[in-house]
Design an enzyme around this catalytic site. Structure first.
Site, PDB file in Angstrom:
ATOM      1  CG  HIS A  18       0.487   1.968   4.950  1.00  0.00           C
ATOM      2  ND1 HIS A  18       1.520   2.879   5.027  1.00  0.00           N
ATOM      3  CD2 HIS A  18       0.594   1.374   3.740  1.00  0.00           C
ATOM      4  CE1 HIS A  18       2.210   2.823   3.902  1.00  0.00           C
ATOM      5  NE2 HIS A  18       1.677   1.926   3.105  1.00  0.00           N
TER       6      HIS A  18
ATOM      7  CD  GLU B 136       5.271   1.858   3.780  1.00  0.00           C
ATOM      8  OE1 GLU B 136       5.149   3.096   3.690  1.00  0.00           O
ATOM      9  OE2 GLU B 136       5.021   1.089   2.846  1.00  0.00           O
TER      10      GLU B 136
ATOM     11  CG  HIS C 280       1.567  -2.684   2.328  1.00  0.00           C
ATOM     12  ND1 HIS C 280       2.940  -2.720   2.345  1.00  0.00           N
ATOM     13  CD2 HIS C 280       1.238  -1.420   1.971  1.00  0.00           C
ATOM     14  CE1 HIS C 280       3.422  -1.532   2.012  1.00  0.00           C
ATOM     15  NE2 HIS C 280       2.405  -0.733   1.764  1.00  0.00           N
TER      16      HIS C 280
HETATM   17 CO    CO Z   1       2.685   1.252   1.410  1.00  0.00          CO
END
Ligand code: CO
Length: 247
Positions: free
Chosen positions: A136, A167, A199
């Site tokens: 992530h 991210e 995602h």
């Molecule tokens: Co996210």
């Protein structure tokens, strides 16, 4: 047990699998579920499923007279979501005789090599194919866990494994440069997240030009995707179980 939550039904199984594994360890204790994401709770409520926030559940437990509460997150890293949960739990410290908060999956130094081993066992080396793991990522300093995992793979001789984030850092562009430099022609994309949710479906395997699949394909790399969240992995479930035991 506290999770971020997911609105992708297929992905939900991965959260449930971890919940069940931990419930089975302590059948004598009352089990409660909370999701932290207001957006996801709203989507689920529209579908007729009411799930509490951690605050709501702690209020309810206090009202029902519970004296001992163990809060175990299914978070992977001690990042922003975990910090928020820590503050919430802290705010309830006077309301119970005993209130404890367990750690995310990757929270202590030893967790990194153990977790890397689990992934290496789950995804053995394939001839001529790179394994690209999509983490992530976060602006939080806990993002350093991702390059640390990259080191764990390299130290184990798995030069075929690449860790990127959606991210945080490194990004897919950094992974692409490495694959191009190594003249790698095939890549296997796997989400390194509890669930293969939004995602994985969109940022990893989607058809939009920004998806990881599209970015690598545009560089002439043949891509296959595995849509499986880590929550389904029994060794990962056991790792969460160890955290629960320690707590
Ligand atoms: Co996210």
């Amino acid at each position: 047990m506290v999770s971020f939550g997911t609105s992708v039904e297929q992905a939900r199984k991965c959260i449930t699998a971890v919940e069940n594994a931990l419930r089975d360890m302590r059948p004598d204790m009352e089990f409660r579920r909370a999701f932290t994401s207001p957006t996801i709770r709203r989507i689920l409520a529209k579908r007729g499923e009411e799930i509490s926030s951690p605050e709501e559940e702690l209020v309810r437990l206090a009202r029902e007279g519970f004296e001992t509460v163990y809060v175990q997150p299914t978070h992977m890293i001690p990042g922003i979501e975990f910090d928020k949960l820590k503050n919430i739990v802290h705010g309830f410290s006077g309301r119970f005789e005993c209130l404890r908060l367990g750690k995310p999956l990757l929270a202590e130094a030893d967790d990194l090599p153990s977790f890397a081993d689990i992934l290496m066992r789950a995804y053995p080396r394939q001839d001529g194919e790179a394994l690209v793991l999509m983490g992530h990522g976060t602006e939080h300093f806990a993002n350093a866990i991702y390059p640390a995992l990259q080191s764990a793979f390299s130290m184990s001789g798995r030069e075929d494994i690449f860790v990127g984030t959606v991210e945080g850092w490194p990004r897919i562009e950094d992974i692409r440069s490495q694959l191009v430099n190594k003249r790698c022609k095939r890549a296997h994309l796997v989400p390194m997240m509890l669930v293969a949710g939004d995602h994985a479906v969109n940022d990893m395997a989607g058809d939009e030009p920004e998806s990881w699949k599209s970015v690598l394909e545009a560089a002439g790399i043949e891509v296959r995707c595995t849509m499986q969240g880590l929550g389904a992995n029994e060794d990962v479930q056991r790792m969460y179980g160890e955290h629960l035991k320690r707590m």
